[in-house]
Each structure stands twice: as C-alpha cells, then as structure tokens.
Scaffold this active site. Structure first.
Site, short mmCIF file in Angstrom:
data_model
loop_
_atom_site.label_atom_id
_atom_site.label_comp_id
_atom_site.label_asym_id
_atom_site.label_seq_id
_atom_site.Cartn_x
_atom_site.Cartn_y
_atom_site.Cartn_z
CE LYS A 64 16.74 14.18 76.93
NZ LYS A 64 15.56 14.52 76.71
CB VAL A 123 31.11 22.24 67.15
CG1 VAL A 123 31.95 23.39 68.13
CG2 VAL A 123 31.49 20.93 67.50
CG ASP A 124 25.88 26.99 66.77
OD1 ASP A 124 26.36 27.49 65.88
OD2 ASP A 124 24.64 27.29 67.22
CG ASP A 165 17.02 18.41 70.52
OD1 ASP A 165 17.95 18.65 70.19
OD2 ASP A 165 16.22 19.07 71.23
N GLY A 213 30.58 26.91 69.70
CA GLY A 213 31.86 26.31 70.41
C GLY A 213 31.83 26.24 71.89
CB THR A 261 28.56 22.98 74.48
OG1 THR A 261 27.54 23.83 74.27
CG2 THR A 261 28.30 21.79 75.25
P1 IMP Z 1 27.43 25.38 70.95
O1 IMP Z 1 27.66 25.42 72.44
O2 IMP Z 1 26.73 26.58 70.59
O3 IMP Z 1 28.48 24.82 70.28
O4 IMP Z 1 26.14 24.34 70.72
C1 IMP Z 1 26.29 23.05 70.93
C2 IMP Z 1 25.11 22.28 71.30
O5 IMP Z 1 23.79 22.85 70.70
C3 IMP Z 1 24.89 21.05 70.42
O6 IMP Z 1 25.47 19.68 71.37
C4 IMP Z 1 23.61 20.85 70.17
O7 IMP Z 1 22.83 20.15 71.19
C5 IMP Z 1 22.92 22.27 69.96
N1 IMP Z 1 22.86 22.73 68.55
C6 IMP Z 1 23.51 23.45 68.18
N2 IMP Z 1 23.19 23.62 66.74
C7 IMP Z 1 22.28 22.58 66.47
C8 IMP Z 1 21.47 22.41 65.49
O8 IMP Z 1 21.65 22.85 64.29
N3 IMP Z 1 20.63 21.37 65.77
C9 IMP Z 1 20.65 20.70 66.82
N4 IMP Z 1 21.15 20.88 67.93
C10 IMP Z 1 21.88 21.94 67.75
MG MG Z 2 20.57 19.42 71.64
#
Ligand code: IMP
Ligand code: MG
Length: 174
Positions: free
Chosen positions: A42, A101-102, A158, A104, A106
């Site tokens: 979302k 992107v946290d 969120d 990475g 996803t």
């Molecule tokens: P990744 O796969 O760790 O890069 O995470 C990506 C997804 O985690 C994002 O699309 C967000 O939905 C969620 N996310 C990561 N960090 C945050 C944050 O600081 N606030 C809110 N959502 C986050």
């Molecule tokens: Mg999220």
C-alpha cells in the site's frame, strides 16, 4: 505500551517540490514515450498519485500488492505476491514505484520478477532510499530522499497501518 513521538523530516512543501523534480526528470528521460507505472501497495499509493500527475508523458498506472513485512518493522525477506500486475508489460517502458527501500529485498526481488516478463525497459523510483540496512543492491533510478536510518511514517508510509494519511514524512521515535 511505549509512547512514540513523531519528528518531521520533510514537510508537505518539500515533498511536493521534490516529486515535481522527479516528474520533470522522468518526463525528460522518456521524451513522450508511453510509461507504465507499477506501484507497490500500500505504501506507494500517495507518492505514485503525485508522481503520475507530475509526468508529462502518456502514462498508464497499475498496482501490485506484495507482502514481506506483516506488522513488524523488520523485513522477513520472503516475497509473497498477493496481487499481480494486471496490465501487459511485455515490450513496455516500466517504472516500478515503491515508497521506501530498506534492505532492498522487496524492490530487488520484484524487479527480477518483472524483468522475466520482458519489458522494453525497467526502472525504479522510490520516495526514500534508506541506506543503513541494505542487504541487496538495487539501483534506485529516481530517488526522492536519501536517509540513513530510522522508521519513517506519513505520505503513504505506515507503522502497523497507521499514519499513511499524514501529508509530511516523520521519523517515529520512542
Ligand atoms: P525492504 O524489502 O526491506 O527494502 O522493505 C521495503 C518495504 O518495507 C517498503 O516498501 C515499506 O513498505 C517497508 N518499510 C521499510 N522501512 C520502512 C519505514 O521506515 N517506514 C515504513 N515502512 C517501511
Ligand atoms: Mg509498508
């Protein structure tokens, strides 16, 4: 129960100005080619709505829903496609749009998944590039803001489904 406070990182005006710049850059790069924007729900819903309206090229929009987080604040690394792309993307110029992107994982995994469908080109846009916990390198072609670390909410992002409606971006602190 812990009390959380919100500290403003970027105001509504700062976000709007940055999203306008990204839209301008994309419009220039694609030079009237037709783009398919694919937003990851979302979190990307607010960013993508504003970004789309700042792109001057013909633009189709689609959304996908993938889950890797649940209500935790640490990524599990497993990609679960709950709602897939509905538009045909073979031969199309696709921009994958996410909120943040946290690790990475996803964006990387879903990008690989879309690549297998043979788009003509595939780029990525993210409102925030959060660098501290990166596990998987992923090119963010259009990045709104770079931040080191911290949990960010607002403007679509969120924490356990709350705060998506805030018009600025906030750091959530204990
Ligand atoms: P990744 O796969 O760790 O890069 O995470 C990506 C997804 O985690 C994002 O699309 C967000 O939905 C969620 N996310 C990561 N960090 C945050 C944050 O600081 N606030 C809110 N959502 C986050
Ligand atoms: Mg999220």
């Amino acid at each position: 129960m812990k009390t959380m406070t919100k500290k403003e990182l970027f105001s509504q005006q700062e976000i709007a100005a940055r999203v306008r710049e990204l839209g301008y850059q994309i419009s220039k790069d694609y030079n009237d080619r037709r783009i398919v924007l694919v937003g990851i729900l979302k979190g990307a819903f607010v960013f993508m709505a504003d970004l789309a309206r700042n792109i001057a090229c013909p633009c189709l929009v689609d959304f996908v829903r993938i889950s890797s987080y649940g209500n935790q604040t640490v990524s599990s690394g497993n990609l679960d496609i709950i709602m897939d792309v509905s538009l045909p993307i073979e031969g199309k110029d696709v921009i994958l749009v996410d909120d943040i992107v946290d690790t990475g994982l996803t964006l990387h995994q879903f990008r690989e998944y879309l690549k297998d469908r043979n788009p003509n080109s595939l780029k990525t846009a993210a409102l925030i590039d959060k660098t501290a916990r990166r596990e998987k390198f992923v090119e963010v072609d259009y990045c709104g803001f770079k931040v080191e670390d911290g949990f960010i909410v607002g403007y679509g992002l969120d924490c356990a489904e709350e705060f998506r409606n805030l018009d600025g971006l906030y750091l959530l602190e204990e």
